[in-house]
Design a protein around this motif. Sequence first.
Motif, PDB file in Angstrom:
ATOM      1  N   LEU A 170      83.618  58.626  94.362  1.00  0.00           N
ATOM      2  CA  LEU A 170      83.049  57.855  93.253  1.00  0.00           C
ATOM      3  C   LEU A 170      82.111  58.730  92.423  1.00  0.00           C
ATOM      4  CD1 LEU A 170      82.683  55.127  91.808  1.00  0.00           C
ATOM      5  CD2 LEU A 170      80.888  54.586  93.458  1.00  0.00           C
ATOM      6  N   LYS A 171      81.268  59.519  93.099  1.00  0.00           N
ATOM      7  CA  LYS A 171      80.333  60.403  92.382  1.00  0.00           C
ATOM      8  C   LYS A 171      81.083  61.409  91.516  1.00  0.00           C
ATOM      9  CE  LYS A 171      77.508  62.223  95.372  1.00  0.00           C
ATOM     10  NZ  LYS A 171      76.509  62.666  96.349  1.00  0.00           N
ATOM     11  N   LYS A 172      82.163  61.973  92.057  1.00  0.00           N
ATOM     12  CA  LYS A 172      82.955  62.946  91.283  1.00  0.00           C
ATOM     13  C   LYS A 172      83.552  62.285  90.047  1.00  0.00           C
ATOM     14  CE  LYS A 172      84.112  65.991  95.113  1.00  0.00           C
ATOM     15  NZ  LYS A 172      85.161  66.447  96.021  1.00  0.00           N
ATOM     16  N   ASN A 173      84.073  61.076  90.197  1.00  0.00           N
ATOM     17  CA  ASN A 173      84.657  60.363  89.056  1.00  0.00           C
ATOM     18  C   ASN A 173      83.587  60.015  88.024  1.00  0.00           C
ATOM     19  OD1 ASN A 173      87.255  60.527  90.020  1.00  0.00           O
ATOM     20  ND2 ASN A 173      87.214  58.513  90.985  1.00  0.00           N
ATOM     21  N   ILE A 174      82.401  59.647  88.493  1.00  0.00           N
ATOM     22  CA  ILE A 174      81.295  59.338  87.575  1.00  0.00           C
ATOM     23  C   ILE A 174      80.921  60.586  86.784  1.00  0.00           C
ATOM     24  CG2 ILE A 174      78.814  58.783  87.494  1.00  0.00           C
ATOM     25  CD1 ILE A 174      79.345  56.799  89.821  1.00  0.00           C
ATOM     26  N   GLN A 175      80.839  61.711  87.469  1.00  0.00           N
ATOM     27  CA  GLN A 175      80.485  62.974  86.808  1.00  0.00           C
ATOM     28  C   GLN A 175      81.530  63.390  85.774  1.00  0.00           C
ATOM     29  OE1 GLN A 175      79.960  65.399  90.274  1.00  0.00           O
ATOM     30  NE2 GLN A 175      77.839  64.744  90.592  1.00  0.00           N
ATOM     31  N   ARG A 176      82.783  63.001  85.996  1.00  0.00           N
ATOM     32  CA  ARG A 176      83.844  63.293  85.026  1.00  0.00           C
ATOM     33  C   ARG A 176      83.819  62.310  83.857  1.00  0.00           C
ATOM     34  NH1 ARG A 176      87.943  64.395  89.484  1.00  0.00           N
ATOM     35  NH2 ARG A 176      88.261  62.171  89.342  1.00  0.00           N
ATOM     36  N   GLY A 177      82.983  61.262  83.965  1.00  0.00           N
ATOM     37  CA  GLY A 177      82.863  60.303  82.872  1.00  0.00           C
ATOM     38  C   GLY A 177      83.842  59.139  82.941  1.00  0.00           C
ATOM     39  N   ASP A 178      84.430  58.914  84.117  1.00  0.00           N
ATOM     40  CA  ASP A 178      85.369  57.808  84.264  1.00  0.00           C
ATOM     41  C   ASP A 178      84.628  56.468  84.141  1.00  0.00           C
ATOM     42  OD1 ASP A 178      88.054  56.676  85.104  1.00  0.00           O
ATOM     43  OD2 ASP A 178      86.791  55.922  86.743  1.00  0.00           O
ATOM     44  N   TYR A 179      85.000  55.694  83.120  1.00  0.00           N
ATOM     45  CA  TYR A 179      84.294  54.449  82.808  1.00  0.00           C
ATOM     46  C   TYR A 179      84.294  53.481  83.986  1.00  0.00           C
ATOM     47  CZ  TYR A 179      83.265  49.874  80.900  1.00  0.00           C
ATOM     48  OH  TYR A 179      82.729  48.640  80.700  1.00  0.00           O
ATOM     49  N   ARG A 180      85.430  53.271  84.611  1.00  0.00           N
ATOM     50  CA  ARG A 180      85.502  52.303  85.725  1.00  0.00           C
ATOM     51  C   ARG A 180      84.630  52.737  86.897  1.00  0.00           C
ATOM     52  NH1 ARG A 180      91.385  49.525  86.124  1.00  0.00           N
ATOM     53  NH2 ARG A 180      91.527  48.936  83.937  1.00  0.00           N
ATOM     54  N   SER A 181      84.594  54.019  87.155  1.00  0.00           N
ATOM     55  CA  SER A 181      83.747  54.527  88.238  1.00  0.00           C
ATOM     56  C   SER A 181      82.277  54.348  87.910  1.00  0.00           C
ATOM     57  CB  SER A 181      84.053  56.000  88.505  1.00  0.00           C
ATOM     58  OG  SER A 181      85.384  56.146  88.943  1.00  0.00           O
ATOM     59  N   ILE A 182      81.925  54.586  86.646  1.00  0.00           N
ATOM     60  CA  ILE A 182      80.535  54.377  86.225  1.00  0.00           C
ATOM     61  C   ILE A 182      80.156  52.914  86.403  1.00  0.00           C
ATOM     62  CG2 ILE A 182      78.978  54.389  84.229  1.00  0.00           C
ATOM     63  CD1 ILE A 182      80.612  56.875  83.242  1.00  0.00           C
ATOM     64  N   GLU A 183      81.032  52.021  85.973  1.00  0.00           N
ATOM     65  CA  GLU A 183      80.782  50.584  86.120  1.00  0.00           C
ATOM     66  C   GLU A 183      80.628  50.207  87.590  1.00  0.00           C
ATOM     67  OE1 GLU A 183      82.695  46.407  84.487  1.00  0.00           O
ATOM     68  OE2 GLU A 183      84.058  48.062  84.920  1.00  0.00           O
ATOM     69  N   LEU A 184      81.533  50.719  88.434  1.00  0.00           N
ATOM     70  CA  LEU A 184      81.458  50.436  89.867  1.00  0.00           C
ATOM     71  C   LEU A 184      80.166  50.991  90.466  1.00  0.00           C
ATOM     72  CD1 LEU A 184      82.694  49.301  92.442  1.00  0.00           C
ATOM     73  CD2 LEU A 184      83.982  51.431  92.668  1.00  0.00           C
ATOM     74  N   GLY A 185      79.755  52.158  90.012  1.00  0.00           N
ATOM     75  CA  GLY A 185      78.495  52.740  90.493  1.00  0.00           C
ATOM     76  C   GLY A 185      77.310  51.851  90.166  1.00  0.00           C
ATOM     77  N   PHE A 186      77.252  51.366  88.919  1.00  0.00           N
ATOM     78  CA  PHE A 186      76.167  50.458  88.534  1.00  0.00           C
ATOM     79  C   PHE A 186      76.209  49.166  89.365  1.00  0.00           C
ATOM     80  CE2 PHE A 186      75.797  52.722  84.329  1.00  0.00           C
ATOM     81  CZ  PHE A 186      74.469  53.101  84.500  1.00  0.00           C
ATOM     82  N   LYS A 187      77.402  48.620  89.568  1.00  0.00           N
ATOM     83  CA  LYS A 187      77.526  47.386  90.361  1.00  0.00           C
ATOM     84  C   LYS A 187      77.094  47.628  91.805  1.00  0.00           C
ATOM     85  CE  LYS A 187      81.139  45.110  87.694  1.00  0.00           C
ATOM     86  NZ  LYS A 187      82.550  44.677  87.675  1.00  0.00           N
TER      87      LYS A 187
END
Length: 136
Positions: free
Chosen positions: A72-89
Amino acid sequence: MDIFDGLTELEIQIVQELANKGNRSYADIADKVGLSERQLFRYRQKSHIKKAVRNIAIQELESEIPTMINALKKNIQRGDYRSIELGFKTLGLLVEKSEVKTTIEDARYNEMSEEELDREIAEIDRELKVLQGGAK
């Protein structure tokens, strides 16, 4: 609490086989535990069996949480919107809210007399009978 508390030996075997189903069919599992497919289906519908299978799956998945978080962290760092949303949730910083209104507001009944209400009820009753007769 032990996942298998209160389960019979057969139920424990069923839960273990269902939890490790993989690509096997239910017919294969039924044969393995000595039941017919129909009997296995009945066991699968029992809430305590479903709960035990779910608890095993959760227990096995818990060991993968660090790997999942790293992905999840790797996807967030790449700017993946769904991963960012999941991270916030996951952090509780984003909560979806929805409002459902459960009451029906129809003021016309408030202004009706007893006779008018009786006529309305009779009309609704007549319409229901027509619909029920038409559904046969």
